[in-house]
Design a protein around this motif. Structure first.
Motif, short mmCIF file in Angstrom:
data_model
loop_
_atom_site.label_atom_id
_atom_site.label_comp_id
_atom_site.label_asym_id
_atom_site.label_seq_id
_atom_site.Cartn_x
_atom_site.Cartn_y
_atom_site.Cartn_z
N THR A 184 0.82 -1.19 0.00
CA THR A 184 0.00 0.00 0.00
C THR A 184 0.87 1.26 0.00
OG1 THR A 184 -1.86 1.07 1.10
CG2 THR A 184 -0.19 0.09 2.51
N THR A 185 0.26 2.43 0.00
CA THR A 185 1.01 3.68 0.04
C THR A 185 1.95 3.69 1.24
OG1 THR A 185 -0.74 4.93 -1.06
CG2 THR A 185 0.79 6.18 0.32
N ALA A 186 3.21 4.01 0.99
CA ALA A 186 4.21 3.94 2.05
C ALA A 186 5.33 4.92 1.77
CB ALA A 186 4.78 2.52 2.16
N TYR A 187 6.11 5.18 2.82
CA TYR A 187 7.28 6.04 2.69
C TYR A 187 8.49 5.30 3.24
CZ TYR A 187 10.46 9.95 2.76
OH TYR A 187 11.54 10.75 2.54
N PHE A 188 9.51 5.16 2.41
CA PHE A 188 10.73 4.46 2.78
C PHE A 188 11.83 5.49 3.01
CE2 PHE A 188 9.13 1.00 -0.36
CZ PHE A 188 8.16 0.60 0.55
N ALA A 189 12.39 5.52 4.20
CA ALA A 189 13.32 6.57 4.60
C ALA A 189 14.77 6.10 4.52
CB ALA A 189 13.01 7.03 6.03
N ALA A 190 15.64 6.99 4.07
CA ALA A 190 17.08 6.72 4.14
C ALA A 190 17.52 6.72 5.59
CB ALA A 190 17.85 7.78 3.35
N PRO A 191 18.51 5.90 5.95
CA PRO A 191 18.93 5.83 7.35
C PRO A 191 19.26 7.19 7.97
CG PRO A 191 19.88 4.01 6.15
CD PRO A 191 19.20 4.87 5.13
N ARG A 192 20.08 8.00 7.29
CA ARG A 192 20.44 9.30 7.85
C ARG A 192 19.22 10.19 8.00
NH1 ARG A 192 25.14 12.79 5.09
NH2 ARG A 192 26.36 11.04 5.97
N GLU A 193 18.33 10.15 7.01
CA GLU A 193 17.11 10.96 7.06
C GLU A 193 16.27 10.58 8.27
OE1 GLU A 193 12.98 11.47 4.46
OE2 GLU A 193 14.46 9.94 3.93
N ALA A 194 16.06 9.28 8.50
CA ALA A 194 15.23 8.83 9.62
C ALA A 194 15.83 9.26 10.95
CB ALA A 194 15.08 7.31 9.57
N ARG A 195 17.12 9.11 11.06
CA ARG A 195 17.81 9.45 12.31
C ARG A 195 17.74 10.95 12.59
NH1 ARG A 195 23.73 6.91 13.22
NH2 ARG A 195 23.67 6.79 15.51
N GLU A 196 18.03 11.75 11.59
CA GLU A 196 18.00 13.20 11.77
C GLU A 196 16.57 13.69 12.03
OE1 GLU A 196 19.93 14.82 8.34
OE2 GLU A 196 21.95 14.31 9.06
N PHE A 197 15.61 13.06 11.39
CA PHE A 197 14.22 13.43 11.60
C PHE A 197 13.82 13.24 13.06
CE2 PHE A 197 9.79 11.88 11.86
CZ PHE A 197 9.12 13.03 11.47
N MET A 198 14.14 12.09 13.63
CA MET A 198 13.76 11.84 15.02
C MET A 198 14.53 12.76 15.97
SD MET A 198 11.31 9.72 14.87
CE MET A 198 11.13 9.52 16.65
N ASN A 199 15.80 12.96 15.73
CA ASN A 199 16.58 13.83 16.61
C ASN A 199 16.14 15.29 16.54
OD1 ASN A 199 18.20 11.82 17.74
ND2 ASN A 199 19.72 11.94 16.09
N SER A 200 15.49 15.67 15.44
CA SER A 200 15.04 17.06 15.30
C SER A 200 13.90 17.40 16.24
CB SER A 200 14.60 17.33 13.85
OG SER A 200 13.37 16.69 13.55
#
Length: 262
Positions: A184-200
């Motif tokens: 189904t509709t999904a978003y696949f995140a790059a490792p650095r992107e996911a990490r920086e997103f959560m830390n933000s």
């Protein structure tokens, strides 16, 4: 949201998924054990599907509330917990983007599903911020992402015919998966992107791990091993999961952070 809900209600058996993907399930449980300390904690499993992790934590004596977008998943959770003689505090059919009605602060919040399906960054932020509002100071947030490398790893694991090399490579530039492409509709995140997103979001990072790492492409073979050999490979996987050189070999990424005191 209606399309994603319909996928889990009619087209997909999320309970059985973690039967097939034992490595993901077992490594994630190991990290839950590492970071969820204390007794009788109040835990909110947001987007927890049919409650596999919710039941695991409830068995350990925690007070677990389960919320999921899929009414089928909620019904499965009720049935399975009854069969296992496990009691969850509540079973809620709801949306990770609509948490305003909840006020009780929680010791631990799991956000291990909603971020898979929110293709807009604004929605991903809203989900995390809504969950953080419900998390006690010093509480633990556990979030998971599907890696942008997952389509490549999945194709390699099963040696599916490659319809388009560029189509697979495009996930590394644009992580959006549209309905009808095997999922189904999904978003696949790059490792650095996911990490920086959560830390933000002001969390103190405690862990960032690639769950399957080098075992992913041999999952079927490893699952067929006797339990002793399986556990040896699981130990190797656990130790390699924090190796930043291997993050791209995982289909799932796990972030654990602590909500800082103001």
């Amino acid at each position: 949201m209606n399309e994603i809900e319909a996928w889990y209600d009619t087209a997909y058996d999320e309970w059985q998924r973690l039967e097939r993907h034992r490595i993901e399930f077992d490594i994630t449980k190991r990290y839950l054990d590492d970071f969820i300390k204390g007794s009788s904690l109040d835990i909110f499993d947001i987007g927890g599907g049919p409650g596999r992790y919710a039941m695991y934590l409830a068995e350990k004596g925690h007070n677990v509330t389960l919320l999921d977008l899929s009414s089928k998943n909620i019904e499965v959770a009720k049935r399975k917990s009854f069969e296992k003689n496990i009691t969850l505090k509540d079973y809620i059919h709801g949306n990770a983007l609509d948490l305003d009605e909840f006020q009780l602060p929680f010791d631990v919040i799991l956000l291990m599903g909603p971020l898979y399906h929110l293709t807009k960054e604004a929605d991903r932020k809203k989900a995390v911020e809504g969950a953080l509002r419900l998390l006690k100071p010093n509480g633990i947030m556990i979030a998971s992402f599907i890696s942008s490398y997952a389509p490549i790893q999945d194709t390699l694991s099963h040696l599916y015919p490659i319809e388009s090399v560029q189509g697979l490579m495009d996930y590394l530039q644009n992580g959006e998966n549209k309905d009808g492409k095997g999922f189904t509709t999904a978003y696949f995140a790059a490792p650095r992107e996911a990490r920086e997103f959560m830390n933000s979001h002001g969390l103190k990072e405690l862990l960032f791990a690639g769950i399957e790492n080098i075992l992913g492409c041999k999952e079927n073979e490893i699952n067929s091993l006797d339990e002793c050999e399986y556990r040896k490979w699981l130990d190797i996987c656990y130790h390699l999961s924090r190796d930043e050189n291997l993050l791209g070999t995982s289909q799932h990424l796990l972030y654990i952070g602590r909500k800082e005191m103001l």
